[in-house]
Write a protein that holds these residues in place. Sequence first.
Motif, PDB file in Angstrom:
ATOM      1  N   LEU A   1      -1.246  15.906 -23.377  1.00 33.07           N
ATOM      2  CA  LEU A   1      -0.615  14.585 -23.351  1.00 33.07           C
ATOM      3  C   LEU A   1      -1.633  13.444 -23.332  1.00 33.07           C
ATOM      4  O   LEU A   1      -1.250  12.273 -23.315  1.00 33.07           O
ATOM      5  CB  LEU A   1       0.285  14.466 -22.111  1.00 33.07           C
ATOM      6  N   LYS A   2      -2.935  13.810 -23.319  1.00 30.78           N
ATOM      7  CA  LYS A   2      -4.010  12.809 -23.214  1.00 30.78           C
ATOM      8  C   LYS A   2      -3.805  11.907 -21.992  1.00 30.78           C
ATOM      9  O   LYS A   2      -3.965  10.682 -22.054  1.00 30.78           O
ATOM     10  CB  LYS A   2      -4.107  11.972 -24.498  1.00 30.78           C
ATOM     11  N   SER A   3      -3.437  12.543 -20.915  1.00 31.80           N
ATOM     12  CA  SER A   3      -3.171  11.849 -19.655  1.00 31.80           C
ATOM     13  C   SER A   3      -4.396  11.941 -18.758  1.00 31.80           C
ATOM     14  O   SER A   3      -4.868  13.040 -18.454  1.00 31.80           O
ATOM     15  CB  SER A   3      -1.961  12.474 -18.955  1.00 31.80           C
ATOM     16  N   GLU A   4      -4.913  10.800 -18.349  1.00 30.65           N
ATOM     17  CA  GLU A   4      -6.117  10.771 -17.512  1.00 30.65           C
ATOM     18  C   GLU A   4      -5.898   9.893 -16.282  1.00 30.65           C
ATOM     19  O   GLU A   4      -5.138   8.923 -16.314  1.00 30.65           O
ATOM     20  CB  GLU A   4      -7.310  10.234 -18.302  1.00 30.65           C
ATOM     21  N   ASN A   5      -6.583  10.270 -15.202  1.00 29.65           N
ATOM     22  CA  ASN A   5      -6.602   9.469 -13.976  1.00 29.65           C
ATOM     23  C   ASN A   5      -5.215   9.225 -13.397  1.00 29.65           C
ATOM     24  O   ASN A   5      -4.940   8.162 -12.820  1.00 29.65           O
ATOM     25  CB  ASN A   5      -7.299   8.130 -14.228  1.00 29.65           C
TER      26      ASN A   5
ATOM     27  N   GLY B   1       3.060   3.340 -11.982  1.00 32.38           N
ATOM     28  CA  GLY B   1       1.770   3.264 -12.644  1.00 32.38           C
ATOM     29  C   GLY B   1       1.123   4.633 -12.767  1.00 32.38           C
ATOM     30  O   GLY B   1       1.711   5.565 -13.324  1.00 32.38           O
ATOM     31  N   ASP B   2      -0.088   4.779 -12.231  1.00 34.87           N
ATOM     32  CA  ASP B   2      -0.816   6.045 -12.296  1.00 34.87           C
ATOM     33  C   ASP B   2      -0.557   6.943 -11.089  1.00 34.87           C
ATOM     34  O   ASP B   2      -1.231   7.957 -10.911  1.00 34.87           O
ATOM     35  CB  ASP B   2      -2.327   5.763 -12.387  1.00 34.87           C
TER      36      ASP B   2
ATOM     37  N   SER C   1       0.800  -1.226   0.000  1.00 32.95           N
ATOM     38  CA  SER C   1       0.000   0.000   0.000  1.00 32.95           C
ATOM     39  C   SER C   1       0.836   1.282   0.000  1.00 32.95           C
ATOM     40  O   SER C   1       0.306   2.373  -0.164  1.00 32.95           O
ATOM     41  CB  SER C   1      -0.926   0.010   1.218  1.00 32.95           C
ATOM     42  N   GLN C   2       2.161   1.153   0.176  1.00 33.38           N
ATOM     43  CA  GLN C   2       3.023   2.341   0.208  1.00 33.38           C
ATOM     44  C   GLN C   2       4.217   2.187  -0.729  1.00 33.38           C
ATOM     45  O   GLN C   2       5.300   2.714  -0.466  1.00 33.38           O
ATOM     46  CB  GLN C   2       3.504   2.605   1.636  1.00 33.38           C
ATOM     47  N   LYS C   3       4.012   1.528  -1.836  1.00 33.45           N
ATOM     48  CA  LYS C   3       5.111   1.278  -2.763  1.00 33.45           C
ATOM     49  C   LYS C   3       5.709   2.565  -3.319  1.00 33.45           C
ATOM     50  O   LYS C   3       6.928   2.776  -3.284  1.00 33.45           O
ATOM     51  CB  LYS C   3       4.630   0.393  -3.920  1.00 33.45           C
ATOM     52  N   VAL C   4       4.874   3.426  -3.878  1.00 38.22           N
ATOM     53  CA  VAL C   4       5.412   4.616  -4.547  1.00 38.22           C
ATOM     54  C   VAL C   4       6.106   5.538  -3.549  1.00 38.22           C
ATOM     55  O   VAL C   4       7.119   6.175  -3.873  1.00 38.22           O
ATOM     56  CB  VAL C   4       4.295   5.359  -5.326  1.00 38.22           C
TER      57      VAL C   4
ATOM     58  N   SER D   1       6.225  12.553 -17.371  1.00 36.64           N
ATOM     59  CA  SER D   1       6.710  11.330 -16.724  1.00 36.64           C
ATOM     60  C   SER D   1       5.573  10.436 -16.238  1.00 36.64           C
ATOM     61  O   SER D   1       5.772   9.248 -15.992  1.00 36.64           O
ATOM     62  CB  SER D   1       7.623  11.681 -15.546  1.00 36.64           C
ATOM     63  N   LEU D   2       4.371  10.999 -16.118  1.00 38.37           N
ATOM     64  CA  LEU D   2       3.202  10.185 -15.741  1.00 38.37           C
ATOM     65  C   LEU D   2       2.689   9.368 -16.921  1.00 38.37           C
ATOM     66  O   LEU D   2       1.916   8.428 -16.740  1.00 38.37           O
ATOM     67  CB  LEU D   2       2.082  11.098 -15.219  1.00 38.37           C
TER      68      LEU D   2
END
Length: 387
Positions: A186-190, A229-230, A65-68, A257-258
């Motif tokens: 960038l068409k970056s969502e969520n 990931g996101d 649950s705290q990877k990032v 970078s996302l």
Amino acid sequence: MKLIYTSLLLIVGTLVHAQSNKLLINPGIVLLKDSIESEKLTTALNDFLNAAQKPNDENKLVLESQKVETFILLDEINGIQESKEFNDAFFYKPYLTNVVALEASNFLIQVSYIGTHENNAFLRASFELIAHKKNDSFVFSSPLLRNTQNWKVEKVGNNIFHYKNTINETKVKEFGKLAFAFDSKLKSENKLTDFYCTDNLIELQKLVGVQYKSDYNGIVQSVWSSTLGDRKVVVFGNQNATFNNFDPHDLFHDRLSLVISRSKLNRAVDEGCAYLYGGSWGMTWNEIFQAFKAQVASNRNTNWAEIKETPVYFKTSGFNNSADYIVNALLVQKIEKEKGFEGVWELLNVGPAEKGNEKYYLTLENLTGITKANYNEEIWKLINDEK
């Protein structure tokens, strides 16, 4: 800078020689009351520290649950044992220096990396992490979330700001608006980003679990981040406890970078986008371009193809800027007008720079008709047309 501690020598002297990458334990340290649990904890910690020398996503002992958040700490542990000075890949050994029970199943762990040479002890780094009891073993996390659990939160779109006391809401809204514009391009969502606001690198380090690291002696400001990931986590350590400023140039890099790792992109095009959309060093694109024009493009003998292979720099506000990045900003502007951002995306994705830049020129020709042969001539046209 090397820190030499007589007390550390006493600890080192009492330890039996072990494997070069094995966790060493001070005989006087207070561990868990249950000796079997202590063995499980130290075994898991040893495995975690060894796995920290590999890519972050391969470490199976990170709390899920705290990877990032923990990846920021793992970045600092990676490669920590090597000493180039002593030509030893395992010069700095990990020493368990403290274990403190926080709750029934959580423990604060402190580990120091120490190397010895000619009766001197050298402290490279000290780290702090949280051990979580899981099934019959332990997993680990950065103390970041624990250290900021009582902080305030401001949410704008998919951006979450964590701060201690106050925050500049006007700047937060301005940031959110520009981030949305970049994400749309960038068409970056969520994509969710958490920002932690601190004053300096010292505070930043303590939050994420770096008590001390010799690499940062004398350095007062920095920004650390990690992506999974996101999710992205950014910790400001650059006089930004109240978020009074942000750099639109860096914001473009962060949003990009996302979507894709910057290591897979063509850096010159990436930087060209950031200069065009966000300026740099607090200056607008037009101000940067005028400085470029006065310092580099004023020489009519300048060959832009040669500059692509052998970088030339110019200064703004005391900082160096690559002339090739500005050329790429002009190309990005041309491509976006003619092909939309889809064309820019194609040039961004030609991959890292290579000698001769053949992939770059081939893609550029397909998008604009500019070839390696007429590159210099066409760039001069773009410079002369830019106001």
